[in-house]
Design a protein around this motif. Sequence first.
Motif, mmCIF file in Angstrom:
data_model
loop_
_atom_site.group_PDB
_atom_site.id
_atom_site.type_symbol
_atom_site.label_atom_id
_atom_site.label_comp_id
_atom_site.label_asym_id
_atom_site.label_seq_id
_atom_site.Cartn_x
_atom_site.Cartn_y
_atom_site.Cartn_z
ATOM 1 N N THR A 43 0.834 -1.207 0.000
ATOM 2 C CA THR A 43 0.000 0.000 0.000
ATOM 3 C C THR A 43 0.863 1.249 0.000
ATOM 4 O O THR A 43 0.608 2.206 -0.752
ATOM 5 N N LEU A 91 1.257 4.528 -2.666
ATOM 6 C CA LEU A 91 1.064 5.903 -2.208
ATOM 7 C C LEU A 91 2.312 6.739 -2.463
ATOM 8 O O LEU A 91 2.209 7.906 -2.877
ATOM 9 N N ARG A 122 2.367 7.683 -6.080
ATOM 10 C CA ARG A 122 1.342 8.675 -6.452
ATOM 11 C C ARG A 122 1.543 10.027 -5.791
ATOM 12 O O ARG A 122 1.367 11.068 -6.432
ATOM 13 N N LYS A 123 1.973 10.021 -4.524
ATOM 14 C CA LYS A 123 2.011 11.267 -3.764
ATOM 15 C C LYS A 123 3.398 11.668 -3.298
ATOM 16 O O LYS A 123 3.586 12.770 -2.779
ATOM 17 N N THR A 162 2.983 11.687 1.588
ATOM 18 C CA THR A 162 2.269 10.547 2.158
ATOM 19 C C THR A 162 2.416 10.562 3.672
ATOM 20 O O THR A 162 3.526 10.723 4.187
ATOM 21 N N GLU A 198 -2.709 8.056 6.349
ATOM 22 C CA GLU A 198 -3.279 7.621 5.073
ATOM 23 C C GLU A 198 -2.911 6.165 4.774
ATOM 24 O O GLU A 198 -3.735 5.404 4.256
ATOM 25 N N ILE A 199 -1.669 5.781 5.103
ATOM 26 C CA ILE A 199 -1.271 4.389 4.905
ATOM 27 C C ILE A 199 -2.154 3.467 5.730
ATOM 28 O O ILE A 199 -2.662 2.454 5.241
ATOM 29 N N LYS A 250 -5.772 3.279 4.311
ATOM 30 C CA LYS A 250 -5.852 2.445 3.111
ATOM 31 C C LYS A 250 -5.773 0.961 3.456
ATOM 32 O O LYS A 250 -6.369 0.127 2.776
#
Length: 215
Positions: free
Chosen positions: A27, A31, A34-35, A40, A44-45, A48
Amino acid sequence: MESDAKPRRGRPKAMSDEKRREQIVQTAEKLFVRKGYAGTCTHEIATKCKISKQTLYRIFPGKLDVFVAVVEAHRLKMIDFGDGYDDLPLEQALARMFMIDMDQANYEVRAGFLRTANMESLQHPQLREILRHHGGQKALDGLTEWLDKQCGKGRLVIANTRRAARMLLDSFTGAVFLDALGGFSWADREERIAHFKQCIDIFLHGALPHEPSDA
């Protein structure tokens, strides 16, 4: 008399820490691609992964520790020594080692992380050291050892295997990195595979014309 009561459901089986760790790493890698690392956050980790931050911190003390684990896992996506491939011709062994036929979706994640991590390492010295120690250095050591083994078996003759290992890594990781910067410019997967096959061929056989053998 039969009971109409429904059987009680047991508690869902808890995921082992090993599986949870793998889930977090997969995961986090997506991320980071993407970020970016800086963009990140651990919250958020955890979200998800559908776990609490407490669970995340129990497995990884902090975001930098997650990054180290992602780099370690990513190295295995760049070069896989398997069982040494001693029973394969060298062309096939190197093709498997560098996973040149990887499907496009996984290839783009692999390339995307390489791009993001190296770009961000310019601003974050701690990331640069992690990439060097847990990524490039270990890959270089492993490939040098593999080339030494092939030379010992008489399958290759290389004056300086460490330089040869660095050249091979530059050919493959460099191409993937530059391709990621250019938006995956190869027309298709077949063109990508053909490129890497030629890299292997030139590494093993060179580019000069061969002298005709005496009959």
